[in-house]
Design a protein around this motif. Sequence first.
Motif, PDB file in Angstrom:
ATOM      1  N   LEU A 129      31.494   5.886  23.513  1.00 56.99           N
ATOM      2  CA  LEU A 129      31.180   5.279  22.225  1.00 56.99           C
ATOM      3  C   LEU A 129      31.742   3.863  22.179  1.00 56.99           C
ATOM      4  O   LEU A 129      32.939   3.641  22.388  1.00 56.99           O
ATOM      5  CB  LEU A 129      31.776   6.105  21.088  1.00 56.99           C
ATOM      6  CG  LEU A 129      31.351   7.580  21.017  1.00 56.99           C
ATOM      7  CD1 LEU A 129      31.984   8.247  19.795  1.00 56.99           C
ATOM      8  CD2 LEU A 129      29.835   7.721  20.991  1.00 56.99           C
ATOM      9  N   LYS A 130      30.854   2.919  21.875  1.00 56.00           N
ATOM     10  CA  LYS A 130      31.270   1.518  21.815  1.00 56.00           C
ATOM     11  C   LYS A 130      31.426   1.066  20.372  1.00 56.00           C
ATOM     12  O   LYS A 130      30.536   1.273  19.541  1.00 56.00           O
ATOM     13  CB  LYS A 130      30.267   0.606  22.522  1.00 56.00           C
ATOM     14  CG  LYS A 130      30.728  -0.854  22.567  1.00 56.00           C
ATOM     15  CD  LYS A 130      29.757  -1.749  23.301  1.00 56.00           C
ATOM     16  CE  LYS A 130      30.328  -3.167  23.395  1.00 56.00           C
ATOM     17  NZ  LYS A 130      29.387  -4.091  24.068  1.00 56.00           N
ATOM     18  N   ALA A 131      32.542   0.410  20.109  1.00 57.24           N
ATOM     19  CA  ALA A 131      32.817  -0.124  18.782  1.00 57.24           C
ATOM     20  C   ALA A 131      32.641  -1.638  18.789  1.00 57.24           C
ATOM     21  O   ALA A 131      33.067  -2.322  19.728  1.00 57.24           O
ATOM     22  CB  ALA A 131      34.243   0.220  18.360  1.00 57.24           C
ATOM     23  N   ASP A 132      32.005  -2.163  17.754  1.00 63.73           N
ATOM     24  CA  ASP A 132      31.939  -3.611  17.557  1.00 63.73           C
ATOM     25  C   ASP A 132      33.182  -4.018  16.776  1.00 63.73           C
ATOM     26  O   ASP A 132      33.240  -3.886  15.559  1.00 63.73           O
ATOM     27  CB  ASP A 132      30.676  -3.997  16.802  1.00 63.73           C
ATOM     28  CG  ASP A 132      30.566  -5.495  16.569  1.00 63.73           C
ATOM     29  OD1 ASP A 132      31.463  -6.239  17.021  1.00 63.73           O
ATOM     30  OD2 ASP A 132      29.591  -5.927  15.927  1.00 63.73           O
ATOM     31  N   THR A 133      34.181  -4.497  17.492  1.00 66.77           N
ATOM     32  CA  THR A 133      35.449  -4.867  16.859  1.00 66.77           C
ATOM     33  C   THR A 133      35.475  -6.336  16.435  1.00 66.77           C
ATOM     34  O   THR A 133      36.506  -6.816  15.952  1.00 66.77           O
ATOM     35  CB  THR A 133      36.617  -4.594  17.817  1.00 66.77           C
ATOM     36  OG1 THR A 133      36.378  -5.283  19.053  1.00 66.77           O
ATOM     37  CG2 THR A 133      36.761  -3.100  18.079  1.00 66.77           C
ATOM     38  N   CYS A 140      29.154  -0.204  17.588  1.00 69.74           N
ATOM     39  CA  CYS A 140      29.024   0.323  16.227  1.00 69.74           C
ATOM     40  C   CYS A 140      29.962  -0.427  15.285  1.00 69.74           C
ATOM     41  O   CYS A 140      31.143  -0.618  15.583  1.00 69.74           O
ATOM     42  CB  CYS A 140      29.377   1.815  16.249  1.00 69.74           C
ATOM     43  SG  CYS A 140      29.320   2.622  14.640  1.00 69.74           S
ATOM     44  N   GLN A 141      29.447  -0.833  14.163  1.00 64.51           N
ATOM     45  CA  GLN A 141      30.270  -1.484  13.151  1.00 64.51           C
ATOM     46  C   GLN A 141      31.338  -0.517  12.619  1.00 64.51           C
ATOM     47  O   GLN A 141      31.080   0.688  12.482  1.00 64.51           O
ATOM     48  CB  GLN A 141      29.406  -1.956  11.994  1.00 64.51           C
ATOM     49  CG  GLN A 141      28.716  -3.286  12.233  1.00 64.51           C
ATOM     50  CD  GLN A 141      29.676  -4.453  12.094  1.00 64.51           C
ATOM     51  OE1 GLN A 141      30.177  -4.721  10.996  1.00 64.51           O
ATOM     52  NE2 GLN A 141      29.935  -5.135  13.192  1.00 64.51           N
ATOM     53  N   PRO A 142      32.527  -1.023  12.294  1.00 63.91           N
ATOM     54  CA  PRO A 142      33.575  -0.149  11.759  1.00 63.91           C
ATOM     55  C   PRO A 142      33.131   0.673  10.555  1.00 63.91           C
ATOM     56  O   PRO A 142      33.525   1.837  10.418  1.00 63.91           O
ATOM     57  CB  PRO A 142      34.686  -1.133  11.392  1.00 63.91           C
ATOM     58  CG  PRO A 142      34.518  -2.255  12.371  1.00 63.91           C
ATOM     59  CD  PRO A 142      33.025  -2.391  12.553  1.00 63.91           C
ATOM     60  N   ASP A 190      42.723   1.030  15.648  1.00 59.49           N
ATOM     61  CA  ASP A 190      42.442   1.859  14.462  1.00 59.49           C
ATOM     62  C   ASP A 190      41.252   2.780  14.702  1.00 59.49           C
ATOM     63  O   ASP A 190      41.280   3.966  14.334  1.00 59.49           O
ATOM     64  CB  ASP A 190      42.158   0.964  13.251  1.00 59.49           C
ATOM     65  CG  ASP A 190      43.413   0.295  12.705  1.00 59.49           C
ATOM     66  OD1 ASP A 190      44.528   0.724  13.066  1.00 59.49           O
ATOM     67  OD2 ASP A 190      43.263  -0.666  11.919  1.00 59.49           O
ATOM     68  N   LEU A 191      40.193   2.244  15.318  1.00 62.04           N
ATOM     69  CA  LEU A 191      38.996   3.051  15.534  1.00 62.04           C
ATOM     70  C   LEU A 191      39.235   4.137  16.576  1.00 62.04           C
ATOM     71  O   LEU A 191      38.720   5.258  16.444  1.00 62.04           O
ATOM     72  CB  LEU A 191      37.826   2.159  15.948  1.00 62.04           C
ATOM     73  CG  LEU A 191      37.380   1.131  14.897  1.00 62.04           C
ATOM     74  CD1 LEU A 191      36.182   0.331  15.398  1.00 62.04           C
ATOM     75  CD2 LEU A 191      37.051   1.788  13.562  1.00 62.04           C
TER      76      LEU A 191
END
Length: 383
Positions: A129-133, A140-142, A190-191
């Motif tokens: 899973l990739k987060a857009d930090t 993925c946006q927070p 955090d994510l």
Amino acid sequence: MTQNAALRARAEIDLAALRANVRALRARAPRAAVMAVVKADAYGHGLVPCAKAALAAGATWLGTATPDEALALRAAGIRGRVMCWLWTPGGPWREGVEADLDMGVSDLWALREVTRAAREAGRPARIQLKADTGLGRGGCQPADWAELVAAARGAEEAGTVKVTGLWSHFACADEPGHPSIAAQLAVFKDLVAYAEKEGIEPEVRHIANSPATLTLPETHFDLVRTGIAMYGISPSPELGTPADFGLRPVMTLKASVALVKHVPAGHGVSYGHHYVTEDETTLGLIPVGYADGIPRHASGRGPVLVGGAWRRVAGRIAMDQFVVDLGPEGGGTVREGDEAVLFGPGDGGEPTAEDWAEAAGTIAYEIVTRIGTRVPRVHIDER
């Protein structure tokens, strides 16, 4: 490759240097695994030979952008962990599942497609899973992270996926002290903490690219993704030279001088006559051009080592060729068939990819990755 192609131009790829670079990067991140990023034909250096060399030097993961690149590694018989992240709807998800790829997922649509592929294949898919930090590209946006995590956790419980990683990518790690670095790192932590609280148990957490691997040890987590640094190019002149990090450029681009001729003063050179000889001089024709990846934006500025001296591109770079002014003395020292070195490590007096990047107003990443397929790669010290 044909003999003529080898004589016209070649990109020599020093695999011993690549292996040494991987070892140097491993030393920079001693507690993390190393992912050797071999996307874009290993940044123009040759996908399969570079992947094998990186694994031999201790990298334990390979990374590609597109699934086709990852599947090409499998077709070449390369096993182990391979991750790819640039998916589009309708991509070869089932082939990825069957090839045991780790596949990046940034959104619910991708999760739906990969779970469908897993059911068709009759086996769970490995996903990360990739987060857009804060980079603002993939991920993925927070605000949507909880929904993606919940859906991925549900897919895990249904047996269709296994979440093997949580990851993100820096926007400005190549700019020392940029405030976005600390901000992105805080968001990522955090994510990750949220996903783990919700029951996700990743094998690897990773955000460090080449510049972060070299200069930001607090970002290393379980895995670092080394791209351009593995090929011996500094991610940014602001961070330091390759030598500062114990790295050596892997690619040397050479061509054979195709023609040497004397011309009078006032002679125009190449399209548009943006260069006109001031005096009687000697011109040398170098048989590579923008169809081979030589940046046209470096017209009039690109450096070449010919006859033991640096020469600059005279006039415009054309599709297949460009000209250098050898000076009145050049006719006595340079002959057809002599070697012209466009760039290399620099320790032989030749220009570097960074020199060409400066001449073209771009970055060294682009210089090496744009070298075209008409230029054969000659891999040296291949094992």
